[in-house]
Design an enzyme around this catalytic site. Structure first.
Site, PDB file in Angstrom:
ATOM      1  N   GLU A  15       6.521  46.707  23.292  1.00 27.92           N
ATOM      2  CA  GLU A  15       6.191  47.510  24.426  1.00 27.92           C
ATOM      3  C   GLU A  15       5.773  48.841  24.111  1.00 27.92           C
ATOM      4  O   GLU A  15       6.233  49.919  24.334  1.00 27.92           O
ATOM      5  CB  GLU A  15       7.338  47.850  25.521  1.00 27.92           C
ATOM      6  CG  GLU A  15       8.045  46.444  26.035  1.00 27.92           C
ATOM      7  CD  GLU A  15       8.968  46.718  27.110  1.00 27.92           C
ATOM      8  OE1 GLU A  15       9.395  47.838  27.257  1.00 27.92           O
ATOM      9  OE2 GLU A  15       9.403  45.649  27.696  1.00 27.92           O
ATOM     10  N   GLU A  44      10.296  38.795  27.504  1.00 28.73           N
ATOM     11  CA  GLU A  44      11.298  39.370  28.457  1.00 28.73           C
ATOM     12  C   GLU A  44      11.093  39.070  29.655  1.00 28.73           C
ATOM     13  O   GLU A  44       9.865  39.342  30.179  1.00 28.73           O
ATOM     14  CB  GLU A  44      11.621  40.917  28.004  1.00 28.73           C
ATOM     15  CG  GLU A  44      12.070  41.168  26.811  1.00 28.73           C
ATOM     16  CD  GLU A  44      12.241  42.825  26.713  1.00 28.73           C
ATOM     17  OE1 GLU A  44      12.443  43.596  27.755  1.00 28.73           O
ATOM     18  OE2 GLU A  44      12.146  43.413  25.520  1.00 28.73           O
TER      19      GLU A  44
HETATM   20  O1  IFM Z   1      16.146  47.282  28.009  1.00 22.88           O
HETATM   21  C1  IFM Z   1      14.784  47.196  28.286  1.00 22.88           C
HETATM   22  C2  IFM Z   1      14.149  46.820  26.867  1.00 22.88           C
HETATM   23  O2  IFM Z   1      14.688  47.547  25.612  1.00 22.88           O
HETATM   24  C3  IFM Z   1      12.542  46.705  26.843  1.00 22.88           C
HETATM   25  N1  IFM Z   1      12.140  46.170  27.923  1.00 22.88           N
HETATM   26  C4  IFM Z   1      12.870  46.438  29.152  1.00 22.88           C
HETATM   27  C5  IFM Z   1      14.405  46.220  29.340  1.00 22.88           C
HETATM   28  C6  IFM Z   1      15.022  46.363  30.675  1.00 22.88           C
HETATM   29  O3  IFM Z   1      14.723  47.888  30.937  1.00 22.88           O
END
Ligand code: IFM
Length: 448
Positions: free
Chosen positions: A171, A353
């Site tokens: 990210e 994710e």
């Molecule tokens: O916890 C985070 C993760 O570290 C990165 N993506 C989003 C998740 C939820 O906010």
């Protein structure tokens, strides 16, 4: 009644991978094993930055409980585990000599995955920048390209023989914009010039590491970007939504795919970009082996006339929300996957994710989380729709394996398939964990 997913493993392609994801700082416990300080340790110790001033010092104590945690991953029937290495644990000064305890820890962890038949999906950078490098300007300094490349090579030379895949960054929008412009994450800056530089140097660092890893013979290299579905709050807010789309969804993806930044974002950022940025774009657009897609929600954007660029704000929307306040919008995932498949023709995509935070409690030894099961079910349906539309989607990783340190929100938000009691550190699988088991385990067991 305890719900199940409406999908079967057989509804996905034979080689489709299911996994769970975590990151080092969020679970390991930074106080253990000689880890150096990262900018998150110092950010959390500054009053007002993190809910209740909570730190990642102990987190889930995964550093000591990794065997139990790997058993739980394998016990759910997952094929793969997405984890990260804490840069500051491995290289306490950011560069130079590795910490022997960290080398031994990650050896044990990766060997433990392999022994359980779990494919190790490594992320090199999930936000633990060594403080020593933060003091030298961190992501706003061009030298981060070399620091990160050297770190990537240290990792590859020690662990590369056992990795199924490596992602450079997690990210970069959060690394750059959320952390240097919005100021919500470490280092907590609110500075457009630092933000613009970080928007570019995250990509030069990715490109430097990718080239060096490839030259070293590493396979299956990618990067993980986050995406959201953006809508205008009203017809008058189309421009605000387009600016958000350019900054959040298009900046990194188009640089990687096409070697250019979107004009709509350059309008506000070009004057702050570092000298010579155009010359870096060819390297940034070097081919990837796969792209990771993190997707959680829809964002509604409105214009805020008379304020400095980007002159937008987020507006609360009407859709059902998670405890993060995030609107649930599964169709946004299939749309995004289809768009990305067009932008990166033929490139394997993976949902790295997806998940929801909820107000989870243990009652009579169980954690009933039917809303999370419904959330995952709807997003798996979105994955299937994308596959049916021809998207080369190769996997789905749930965020997160277990409740953990949710950055500036401390231990307040529970995303896990496994409940963690942050006093006793006891792990309790939730209903959603059992739903994955029910869907995945029969085939995984017969394959192991
Ligand atoms: O916890 C985070 C993760 O570290 C990165 N993506 C989003 C998740 C939820 O906010």
């Amino acid at each position: 009644m305890q719900p199940a997913f409406s999908h079967r493993r057989a509804d996905f392609p034979e080689d489709f991978l299911f996994g769970a994801a975590t990151s080092a700082t969020q679970i390991e416990g930074t106080a253990f094993g000689g880890a150096g300080a990262s900018h998150w340790d110092t950010f959390a110790l500054t009053p007002g930055n993190v809910v209740r001033g909570e730190t990642a010092a102990r987190a889930c104590d995964h550093y000591h409980r990794w065997e139990e945690d790997l058993d739980l991953i394998a016990g759910a029937g997952f094929d793969a585990y997405r984890f990260s290495i804490n840069w500051a644990r491995l290289l306490p000064e950011g560069t130079g000599k590795p910490n022997p305890a960290a080398l031994a820890f990650y050896d044990r962890l990766i060997d433990g995955m392999c022994a359980r038949g779990l494919q190790p999906f490594l992320t090199l950078y999930h936000w633990d920048l060594p403080t020593a490098l933060a003091h030298r300007g961190g992501w706003a300094n061009r030298d981060i390209t070399g620091w990160f490349t050297d770190y990537a090579l240290t990792v590859q030379r020690r662990f590369g023989d056992r990795l199924a895949s490596t992602a450079t960054l997690n990210e970069p929008w959060c690394v750059a914009w959320l952390s240097h412009f919005i100021g919500a994450h470490a280092p907590g800056l609110r500075d457009i010039s630092a933000a613009a530089r970080a928007m570019h140097f995250t990509l030069t660092a990715h490109a430097g590491a990718l080239a060096a890893l490839r030259a070293e013979g590493a396979k299956n290299l990618g990067i993980v970007l986050n995406f959201e579905h953006v809508d205008p709050a009203s017809p008058a807010d189309e421009g605000a939504a387009a600016t958000e789309e350019a900054l959040f969804n298009r900046w990194f993806a188009e640089a990687l795919a096409l070697g250019r930044y979107p004009a709509k974002a350059l309008q506000g950022l070009e004057c702050w970009l570092p000298k010579g940025w155009q010359a870096d774009l060819d390297a940034i657009a070097a081919p990837l082996d796969w792209l990771g897609v993190n997707y959680y929600r829809r964002a509604l954007k409105a214009a805020v006339p008379g304020t400095p660029w980007p002159a937008t704000r987020e507006v609360e929307g009407p859709l059902p929300k998670t405890t993060m306040g995030w609107e649930i919008h599964p169709d946004g995932l299939s749309d995004r996957l289809v768009k990305l498949a067009r932008l990166f023709p033929g490139l394997p995509l993976c949902v790295t994710e997806n998940g929801m935070s909820a107000d989870d409690h243990i009652t009579d030894g169980a954690v009933a989380d039917p809303d999370r099961i419904a959330y995952v079910d709807a997003h798996l349906a979105a994955c299937r729709a994308a596959i049916a539309a021809g998207v080369p989607l190769k996997g789905y990783f749930y965020w997160s394996l277990m409740d953990n340190y949710e950055w500036a929100l401390g231990y307040d938000k529970r995303f896990g398939l496994i409940h963690v009691d942050f006093e006793s550190l006891k792990r309790t699988p939730k209903w959603s964990y059992q739903a994955f088991q029910h869907m995945l385990l029969p085939r995984t067991l017969s394959a192991r």
